[in-house]
Design a protein around this motif. Structure first.
Motif, PDB file in Angstrom:
ATOM      1  N   SER A   1      -6.605  14.734  75.717  1.00 53.24           N
ATOM      2  CA  SER A   1      -5.638  15.377  74.821  1.00 53.24           C
ATOM      3  C   SER A   1      -4.255  15.432  75.470  1.00 53.24           C
ATOM      4  O   SER A   1      -3.252  15.251  74.810  1.00 53.24           O
TER       5      SER A   1
ATOM      6  N   SER B   1       4.712  22.446  65.552  1.00 52.80           N
ATOM      7  CA  SER B   1       3.619  22.103  64.638  1.00 52.80           C
ATOM      8  C   SER B   1       3.985  20.856  63.845  1.00 52.80           C
ATOM      9  O   SER B   1       5.146  20.455  63.785  1.00 52.80           O
TER      10      SER B   1
ATOM     11  N   ARG C   1     -10.071  15.682  58.846  1.00 50.68           N
ATOM     12  CA  ARG C   1     -10.757  16.921  59.213  1.00 50.68           C
ATOM     13  C   ARG C   1     -11.913  16.558  60.125  1.00 50.68           C
ATOM     14  O   ARG C   1     -12.544  15.527  59.954  1.00 50.68           O
TER      15      ARG C   1
ATOM     16  N   GLU D   1     -15.837  22.551  67.537  1.00 48.52           N
ATOM     17  CA  GLU D   1     -14.742  23.459  67.894  1.00 48.52           C
ATOM     18  C   GLU D   1     -13.684  22.589  68.548  1.00 48.52           C
ATOM     19  O   GLU D   1     -13.945  21.950  69.554  1.00 48.52           O
ATOM     20  N   GLY D   2     -12.491  22.569  67.989  1.00 46.28           N
ATOM     21  CA  GLY D   2     -11.455  21.720  68.576  1.00 46.28           C
ATOM     22  C   GLY D   2     -11.775  20.243  68.363  1.00 46.28           C
ATOM     23  O   GLY D   2     -12.620  19.885  67.553  1.00 46.28           O
ATOM     24  N   VAL D   3     -11.102  19.412  69.095  1.00 45.23           N
ATOM     25  CA  VAL D   3     -11.221  17.968  68.897  1.00 45.23           C
ATOM     26  C   VAL D   3     -12.302  17.412  69.828  1.00 45.23           C
ATOM     27  O   VAL D   3     -12.218  17.580  71.030  1.00 45.23           O
TER      28      VAL D   3
ATOM     29  N   GLN E   1      -2.373  18.403  66.280  1.00 42.43           N
ATOM     30  CA  GLN E   1      -3.550  19.162  65.880  1.00 42.43           C
ATOM     31  C   GLN E   1      -3.077  20.355  65.070  1.00 42.43           C
ATOM     32  O   GLN E   1      -2.052  20.944  65.372  1.00 42.43           O
TER      33      GLN E   1
ATOM     34  N   GLN F   1      -4.410  23.551  61.841  1.00 43.87           N
ATOM     35  CA  GLN F   1      -5.510  24.290  61.199  1.00 43.87           C
ATOM     36  C   GLN F   1      -5.317  24.176  59.703  1.00 43.87           C
ATOM     37  O   GLN F   1      -4.184  24.199  59.221  1.00 43.87           O
TER      38      GLN F   1
ATOM     39  N   LYS G   1     -10.180  25.550  59.859  1.00 44.63           N
ATOM     40  CA  LYS G   1     -10.857  24.426  60.522  1.00 44.63           C
ATOM     41  C   LYS G   1      -9.816  23.535  61.208  1.00 44.63           C
ATOM     42  O   LYS G   1      -8.681  23.443  60.751  1.00 44.63           O
ATOM     43  N   THR G   2     -10.243  22.885  62.276  1.00 44.37           N
ATOM     44  CA  THR G   2      -9.315  22.013  63.001  1.00 44.37           C
ATOM     45  C   THR G   2      -9.023  20.745  62.193  1.00 44.37           C
ATOM     46  O   THR G   2      -9.930  20.103  61.691  1.00 44.37           O
TER      47      THR G   2
ATOM     48  N   LEU H   1      -6.740  17.096  62.363  1.00 42.20           N
ATOM     49  CA  LEU H   1      -5.928  16.211  63.198  1.00 42.20           C
ATOM     50  C   LEU H   1      -4.991  15.438  62.301  1.00 42.20           C
ATOM     51  O   LEU H   1      -5.396  14.934  61.261  1.00 42.20           O
TER      52      LEU H   1
END
Length: 318
Positions: free
Chosen positions: A4, A15, A52, A58-60, A88, A90, A95-96, A98
Motif C-alpha cells: 500500500s 480523499s 468494492r 477488512e481494508g484492502v 481508498q 468508504q 465498507k472499504t 478502492l
C-alpha cells in the motif's frame, strides 16, 4: 515497504473526491462503476474505477494490492492502460472502496467496430493490421512479465480515435477481485472470446488462452461480427466445433479427459476463409495459428508480431 505504501496510499492523504471531480458515469463493469473525472490539481481527464472489496475483507487484501502494483508496473508499456493513482475510501455502509485512477481513453474497440457495422462499412485492412499489431505487442509485454489477462475482448481494449493507439485495460482485475460484485448484464460476462480449454473445464491453463481471444478479436475486426457468438458454454463450444471441426485425441491429445468433455456432434473442419472471407492469405495463416485447438501449438504473441502478415505495416509510429 508494504504494497500500500508502494502504491502511494499514505494515511491522511487527501480523499478521492478532494482530488478528483466526477463528471459522469461512463460504464459499469463486472468489478464496479467507472466514471469520467477531472483531476482538480492538473485539469487532466481520468477514468475513475470504483471497486468494492469482498464483504469479509477488512481494508484492502494483500492479493489485491499485489495485483495492483503489478498493474502499475505493467502500465509502463504504451499498449497497457496507465494506472495513475489509487485511493481508498468508504462507501455509505462503511465498507472499504478502492478507486483505481486510469488515464482516460475516448473509445473502445467494441464501439469502434460498431461504428463500422452501423455505417455498413468494413474496417480498412491497414487499420485492422495496425490494431492487431498493437494488441499482439501489448499481450506479448504482459506475457513476458508472467501476467495473463484471461478476459480479452473488444470492450477491454481502449482506443484513442485520433492517433489509432490501442491499449489493454482491465488487466489483472480478474485475480485481484476474484468475485465480481454482481453479475451485470449478460453482455459483461461474455463467452465469445473464451478459449476451448477453459470452456472444457481445464484447471491448468496459460498464455494461450489470451492468444485464442486475440484470434477471435482479429476475425471480428475484419467482419464486424463476433466469430463465435455463443450464449451458453455449450453453445459456445458448438460454434467453435462447427467451424474448426470437433476436436479429438488426434488433434488435441488429452481433450477427452477434460472435465466438461462430452460426446459432441462430429463436425469436419471448414476453411477459415468461409468465416472471414475478406482476410488475405497471410492474415488467414496468422488467424489459423491463433486458433489451434492444442494450446501449446498456438502461436505466441511475440512470434505473432514477427508473422509475415505484418511485413508491410509501418511500425515506426507504433
Amino acid at each position: 515497504m508494504s504494497a500500500s505504501n508502494a502504491m502511494g496510499m499514505s494515511e491522511g492523504a487527501p480523499s478521492v473526491m478532494e482530488v478528483y471531480e466526477k463528471l459522469e458515469k461512463v460504464g459499469e463493469g463486472s468489478y464496479g462503476k467507472v466514471y469520467r473525472a477531472r483531476d482538480r490539481r492538473t485539469g487532466q481527464i481520468v477514468a475513475l474505477k470504483k471497486t468494492r472489496l469482498r464483504d469479509d475483507e477488512e481494508g484492502v487484501p494483500p492479493t489485491a494490492l499485489r495485483e495492483i502494483s503489478l498493474l502499475k508496473m505493467l502500465s509502463i508499456d504504451p499498449h497497457v492502460v496507465r494506472l495513475l493513482d489509487l485511493k481508498q475510501g468508504q462507501n455509505k455502509e462503511g465498507k472499504t472502496v478502492l478507486y483505481l485512477v486510469f488515464e482516460y481513453m475516448d473509445t473502445d474497440l467494441k464501439k469502434f467496430i460498431r461504428s463500422f457495422r452501423q455505417a455498413g462499412e468494413k474496417m480498412p485492412a491497414k487499420t485492422v493490421k495496425s490494431l492487431m499489431f498493437q494488441l499482439c505487442k501489448g499481450v506479448a509485454f504482459c506475457h513476458g512479465h508472467g501476467v495473463l489477462h484471461r478476459d480479452l475482448k473488444p470492450h477491454n481494449l481502449l482506443m484513442d480515435k485520433k492517433s489509432g493507439l490501442l491499449k489493454i485495460a482491465d488487466l489483472g482485475l480478474s485475480r485481484a477481485f476474484t468475485i465480481p460484485i454482481k453479475k451485470y448484464t449478460h453482455e459483461i460476462l461474455t463467452l465469445w472470446y473464451r478459449a476451448p480449454e477453459v470452456l472444457l473445464g481445464a484447471t491448468h491453463y496459460s498464455t494461450p488462452v489470451d492468444i485464442w481471444s486475440v484470434g477471435c478479436i482479429f476475425a471480428e475486426l475484419v467482419t464486424n461480427q463476433a466469430l463465435f457468438p455463443g450464449d451458453s458454454e455449450l453453445q459456445q463450444l458448438l460454434h467453435i466445433f462447427r467451424l474448426l471441426g470437433t476436436p479429438n485425441e488426434e488433434v488435441w491429445p488429452g481433450v477427452t479427459a477434460l472435465k466438461n468433455w462430452h460426446e459432441f456432434p462430429q463436425w469436419k473442419p471448414k476453411c477459415l476463409s468461409t468465416a472471414v472471407p475478406d482476410l488475405d492469405p497471410a492474415g488467414l495463416d496468422l488467424l489459423w495459428m491463433m486458433l489451434q485447438y492444442e494450446p501449446s501449438k498456438r502461436i505466441s504473441a511475440k512470434k505473432a508480431m514477427e508473422h509475415r502478415y505484418f511485413d508491410d505495416l509501418d511500425k515506426s509510429n507504433l
